[in-house]
Structure formats: C-alpha cells, structure tokens
Design a protein around this motif. Sequence first.
Motif, mmCIF file in Angstrom:
data_model
loop_
_atom_site.group_PDB
_atom_site.id
_atom_site.type_symbol
_atom_site.label_atom_id
_atom_site.label_comp_id
_atom_site.label_asym_id
_atom_site.label_seq_id
_atom_site.Cartn_x
_atom_site.Cartn_y
_atom_site.Cartn_z
ATOM 1 N N GLU A 293 2.201 -5.648 -9.059
ATOM 2 C CA GLU A 293 2.433 -7.093 -9.011
ATOM 3 C C GLU A 293 1.146 -7.891 -8.773
ATOM 4 O OE1 GLU A 293 6.518 -9.220 -7.958
ATOM 5 O OE2 GLU A 293 6.054 -7.209 -8.662
ATOM 6 N N SER A 294 0.241 -7.295 -8.029
ATOM 7 C CA SER A 294 -0.993 -8.031 -7.723
ATOM 8 C C SER A 294 -2.018 -7.881 -8.841
ATOM 9 C CB SER A 294 -1.587 -7.529 -6.408
ATOM 10 O OG SER A 294 -2.085 -6.223 -6.557
ATOM 11 N N GLY A 295 -1.705 -7.008 -9.790
ATOM 12 C CA GLY A 295 -2.643 -6.777 -10.865
ATOM 13 C C GLY A 295 -3.957 -6.186 -10.399
ATOM 14 N N SER A 296 -3.882 -5.498 -9.287
ATOM 15 C CA SER A 296 -5.107 -4.927 -8.734
ATOM 16 C C SER A 296 -5.338 -3.522 -9.264
ATOM 17 C CB SER A 296 -5.020 -4.875 -7.206
ATOM 18 O OG SER A 296 -4.804 -6.164 -6.694
ATOM 19 N N PRO A 297 -6.562 -3.085 -9.249
ATOM 20 C CA PRO A 297 -6.858 -1.705 -9.633
ATOM 21 C C PRO A 297 -6.122 -0.743 -8.716
ATOM 22 C CG PRO A 297 -8.872 -2.982 -9.317
ATOM 23 C CD PRO A 297 -7.755 -3.849 -8.873
ATOM 24 N N LYS A 298 -5.520 0.246 -9.306
ATOM 25 C CA LYS A 298 -4.658 1.141 -8.550
ATOM 26 C C LYS A 298 -5.412 1.933 -7.479
ATOM 27 C CE LYS A 298 -0.682 4.097 -9.399
ATOM 28 N NZ LYS A 298 0.138 4.774 -10.413
ATOM 29 N N GLY A 299 -6.655 2.234 -7.766
ATOM 30 C CA GLY A 299 -7.393 3.062 -6.826
ATOM 31 C C GLY A 299 -7.913 2.321 -5.607
ATOM 32 N N SER A 300 -7.728 1.004 -5.606
ATOM 33 C CA SER A 300 -8.369 0.210 -4.554
ATOM 34 C C SER A 300 -7.607 0.196 -3.242
ATOM 35 C CB SER A 300 -8.535 -1.236 -5.027
ATOM 36 O OG SER A 300 -9.237 -1.276 -6.234
ATOM 37 N N LEU A 301 -6.302 0.439 -3.322
ATOM 38 C CA LEU A 301 -5.487 0.260 -2.133
ATOM 39 C C LEU A 301 -5.968 1.104 -0.957
ATOM 40 C CD1 LEU A 301 -1.710 -0.363 -2.254
ATOM 41 C CD2 LEU A 301 -2.752 0.744 -0.296
ATOM 42 N N TYR A 302 -6.117 2.380 -1.188
ATOM 43 C CA TYR A 302 -6.540 3.249 -0.083
ATOM 44 C C TYR A 302 -8.039 3.145 0.181
ATOM 45 C CZ TYR A 302 -2.012 5.321 0.683
ATOM 46 O OH TYR A 302 -0.708 5.513 1.014
ATOM 47 N N TYR A 303 -8.743 2.479 -0.720
ATOM 48 C CA TYR A 303 -10.148 2.214 -0.435
ATOM 49 C C TYR A 303 -10.259 1.121 0.631
ATOM 50 C CZ TYR A 303 -14.923 0.567 -0.977
ATOM 51 O OH TYR A 303 -16.210 0.167 -0.735
ATOM 52 N N TYR A 304 -9.476 0.060 0.435
ATOM 53 C CA TYR A 304 -9.543 -1.051 1.388
ATOM 54 C C TYR A 304 -8.696 -0.810 2.638
ATOM 55 C CZ TYR A 304 -11.912 -3.855 -2.147
ATOM 56 O OH TYR A 304 -12.820 -4.336 -3.045
ATOM 57 N N PHE A 305 -7.621 -0.046 2.466
ATOM 58 C CA PHE A 305 -6.717 0.183 3.603
ATOM 59 C C PHE A 305 -6.506 1.685 3.789
ATOM 60 C CE2 PHE A 305 -5.789 -3.825 1.498
ATOM 61 C CZ PHE A 305 -5.942 -4.731 2.538
ATOM 62 N N PRO A 306 -7.520 2.345 4.304
ATOM 63 C CA PRO A 306 -7.491 3.815 4.373
ATOM 64 C C PRO A 306 -6.392 4.358 5.270
ATOM 65 C CG PRO A 306 -9.362 2.925 5.587
ATOM 66 C CD PRO A 306 -8.765 1.782 4.842
ATOM 67 N N GLU A 307 -5.896 3.529 6.168
ATOM 68 C CA GLU A 307 -4.839 4.035 7.055
ATOM 69 C C GLU A 307 -3.444 3.786 6.487
ATOM 70 O OE1 GLU A 307 -5.911 2.731 11.198
ATOM 71 O OE2 GLU A 307 -7.800 2.399 10.137
ATOM 72 N N GLY A 308 -3.392 3.368 5.242
ATOM 73 C CA GLY A 308 -2.111 3.333 4.539
ATOM 74 C C GLY A 308 -1.239 2.114 4.773
ATOM 75 N N LYS A 309 0.023 2.331 4.574
ATOM 76 C CA LYS A 309 0.982 1.224 4.539
ATOM 77 C C LYS A 309 1.034 0.433 5.837
ATOM 78 C CE LYS A 309 5.682 0.240 2.955
ATOM 79 N NZ LYS A 309 7.026 0.769 2.624
ATOM 80 N N GLU A 310 0.963 1.125 6.939
ATOM 81 C CA GLU A 310 1.056 0.418 8.223
ATOM 82 C C GLU A 310 -0.129 -0.521 8.440
ATOM 83 O OE1 GLU A 310 2.160 3.875 10.961
ATOM 84 O OE2 GLU A 310 3.394 2.217 11.675
ATOM 85 N N GLN A 311 -1.315 -0.038 8.125
ATOM 86 C CA GLN A 311 -2.485 -0.904 8.267
ATOM 87 C C GLN A 311 -2.376 -2.119 7.353
ATOM 88 O OE1 GLN A 311 -6.182 0.716 6.863
ATOM 89 N NE2 GLN A 311 -7.394 -0.965 7.683
ATOM 90 N N LEU A 312 -2.013 -1.855 6.103
ATOM 91 C CA LEU A 312 -1.853 -2.942 5.136
ATOM 92 C C LEU A 312 -0.838 -3.965 5.633
ATOM 93 C CD1 LEU A 312 -2.140 -4.273 2.368
ATOM 94 C CD2 LEU A 312 -0.570 -2.554 1.444
ATOM 95 N N THR A 313 0.284 -3.483 6.122
ATOM 96 C CA THR A 313 1.323 -4.383 6.603
ATOM 97 C C THR A 313 0.846 -5.187 7.806
ATOM 98 O OG1 THR A 313 2.981 -2.767 5.893
ATOM 99 C CG2 THR A 313 3.709 -4.518 7.381
ATOM 100 N N GLU A 314 0.188 -4.507 8.707
ATOM 101 C CA GLU A 314 -0.299 -5.201 9.900
ATOM 102 C C GLU A 314 -1.189 -6.378 9.518
ATOM 103 O OE1 GLU A 314 -2.786 -2.867 12.517
ATOM 104 O OE2 GLU A 314 -3.517 -4.713 13.437
ATOM 105 N N GLU A 315 -2.133 -6.121 8.627
ATOM 106 C CA GLU A 315 -3.057 -7.189 8.247
ATOM 107 C C GLU A 315 -2.348 -8.302 7.471
ATOM 108 O OE1 GLU A 315 -6.978 -6.305 7.049
ATOM 109 O OE2 GLU A 315 -6.946 -4.263 7.823
ATOM 110 N N ALA A 316 -1.413 -7.908 6.617
ATOM 111 C CA ALA A 316 -0.690 -8.916 5.827
ATOM 112 C C ALA A 316 0.160 -9.807 6.727
ATOM 113 C CB ALA A 316 0.182 -8.222 4.780
#
Lengths: 187, 187
Positions: A32-55
Amino acid sequence: MTTTREKILATTSQLMEAQGYSATGLNQIIEESGSPKGSLYYYFPEGKEQLTEEAIRQAGEMISEQMTAMLDAEENLAEAFGGFVDALSQRLLSSGCRLGGPLTTVALETANTSPRVNQVCQEMYRTWQEIFRARLERGGFSAERAASLAVFINAAIEGGIILSRTRHTAEPLLQVARELRLLLSTE
Amino acid sequence: MTTTREKILATTSQLMEAQGYSATGLNQIIEESGSPKGSLYYYFPEGKEQLTEEAIRQAGEMISEQMTAMLDAEENLAEAFGGFVDALSQRLLSSGCRLGGPLTTVALETANTSPRVNQVCQEMYRTWQEIFRARLERGGFSAERAASLAVFINAAIEGGIILSRTRHTAEPLLQVARELRLLLSTE
DNA sequence: GTCTATATGCAGATAGAC
DNA sequence: GTCTATCTGCATATAGAC
C-alpha cells in the motif's frame, strides 16, 4: 521530502487505525505504501512491534498537537471541547467511518499481548488527558475535578468512536460532542 | 448440563473478549475448551464468523440481563447507573483487567471487515442503549434527553473499558462511574 | 538501500474414516 | 458426533545477492 521510512510509518498508522494490529500484515503495508519490499526490516529491524510503536507514537503526537491548538484557540470552555470532538467526527465521517482514533483498536488488541506497544498507548492516553486536564483547570475547574473530568472526557470520546465505527455513522460521536458541551457549560 | 456446543461458545466469547477476533484462533478455542476437535465445524458449519456471531450474541444478552436487573433494583437513578458501572469494573478487576466488555474489541476489529459480526454488535449496542434510555426516562428525563444520554453513557462506559484495559487498572472505569453519578444527580 | 528467495509456522477450512 | 490427516494460503522473519 517524504522518505521511504516516513511513507512506511504513515501507511502503518493509517492501516492499523482502520483494521487493527493483527489484521494488518507487513506485506500489505509494503504494498500500500508503494515502498521497496526490502526496506521494512532495514528501517525497523525489530519487526512489527517496533514499527507499530513508532507509528502509534507519531499518530498520537499529531493528535496531541491538533488538540492543543484547537483547545487553546477557543476561549469558551464548552465550545473548545465540543469543537474538538466535532472535528474528530468530521475526520471520521470523511473517511467513511473507517478512520477514527489512531489508538483505539490497537490499544485494546495489544493491551495484554505486547508490552512494548501497550507502553506507548498508555503514554499517549496520558498525554491527551494531561492536555485536557490543563485546559479544564484553566477554564475554572479545581485541580481535582479537572483531573477526573479529563479521564472521563477521554473515555467518552474513545467510546463514541467505537459506537460510530460500529454503526457506520458519525451520530454517536456527535452526540458525545453535544453532551460534553452541556456538561461543561452547566457545571 | 453443559453440552460441547455450549462449552465452545463460552470459551469463544471469553477468549475474544480478552484477545480480540483476529488473535483468537479456532485451534485455541478447541484446545482451551477441552472440546473434541472435530466438533467445531459440526456445530458451526459456516466457520469462524458464525461461531463469533453466536458467541457475541450470547455474551451481549447476558450483560443485558444483568444490566436490566441492576438498573431496576435500585430506585435512585444516579446510584443505579453508578452501581452498574462499579459492577463492571469489579468484573474487570477480578480478571486481571483482561476481561471487560464482551463487544468492545471485536466490534472495532470487525466493523469494516465482517458484516455478519458487525450486525450483531450493532444489535447488542442498540439493545443496551434502549435499556439505558428506558431507565433514564423512568427516572424523570424527557424522551429526547433520555435517548441522547443513553448513547453518551454507553460511550463513556466503553471508553472507560479501553482506558482501564490499556492502563491495567480499574481506576479509569471507576472514575467513569463517579462522573456518571455526578452527572445524573445534578441534572 | 533495495532486491529476491525462502524458512518456518500457524491460520481457516475440508475430506473421509469410524 | 468425533477423529485424524491434510489442503491451501498467508503470516513474520531471515539470508544473501546486488
């Protein structure tokens, strides 16, 4: 400039607000974000919880700012709060009753399953209540009454969001706005 | 006598109240209820949505009955509502702040994803609001004010549940109870 | 920084024996 | 009515090339 990281965060908070934590997959966020697929764990190495916390933190702070601005702009206390809740229901309505409360669903889902996300939800609710409390005290309430009312108002708003989203109408939240106006002008 | 079907339903509503819809798996329901694994699709051939619908309806109606009983038992209006919310927070507290509101989480999660579950959630909220409305009218409020207050009270309670579960304390919901007492005795 | 490929596990659901 | 086995798909997460 909108970096990839920022796009991912914005999409995450939007999707989670609409669908909740469990129902929102990382693949969907990427897509949905049209972001490069490989970037997610590059920016948020601790996964879904880290991503959610920051969001959640980002979305919560955006609300805080809007809240502070609106409550300070209006001199009349009842109208200040009423107007703010009106604005929330406006946002809810223009999203087809899908958006409404960036914390609500996620806070409930993760309350007993993710200490990390739970922590930031607590923090955001506290921040909001503190803003309410300060404005109520400035409006003439005693310290004690202001603190109690702040929690109550927070609850009424969150509950109004639940009812509006369930019923697919802004009406419940608008009724909350009306009742808050009454409550704050009579006391 | 507790049939297998009833055990599955009871476990479903309990788990969903604590964890939500998405996070509750059918396998976990089977396991936790100690039911035969093959029975789930025998009793609920339409799967998770059917099971959830029936579980939510059953849990919602149990609350309705308790609500009616408590509101009718107390003559004083403010005390009637205050006492009912006190009872809710008692239930929340004795479950370690995990249970609280059989609808809350599920209603939010499924609002835009499962028309079938959404329907029963709407129905239950309407039922509760109607019970509130009738008691408020009996307590002296005009028809119009009673209808509006009923929605507001419903919202405040649901929101109080969110805050209490997030903060892992009964305090927010107890504050809602206190504020409702004030609100209903001054008007 | 971003890509593809993939490991691993659990989800909901179904088929067919007993 | 209940059991076991299994299909299919998607989830989070990781590895390693570029």
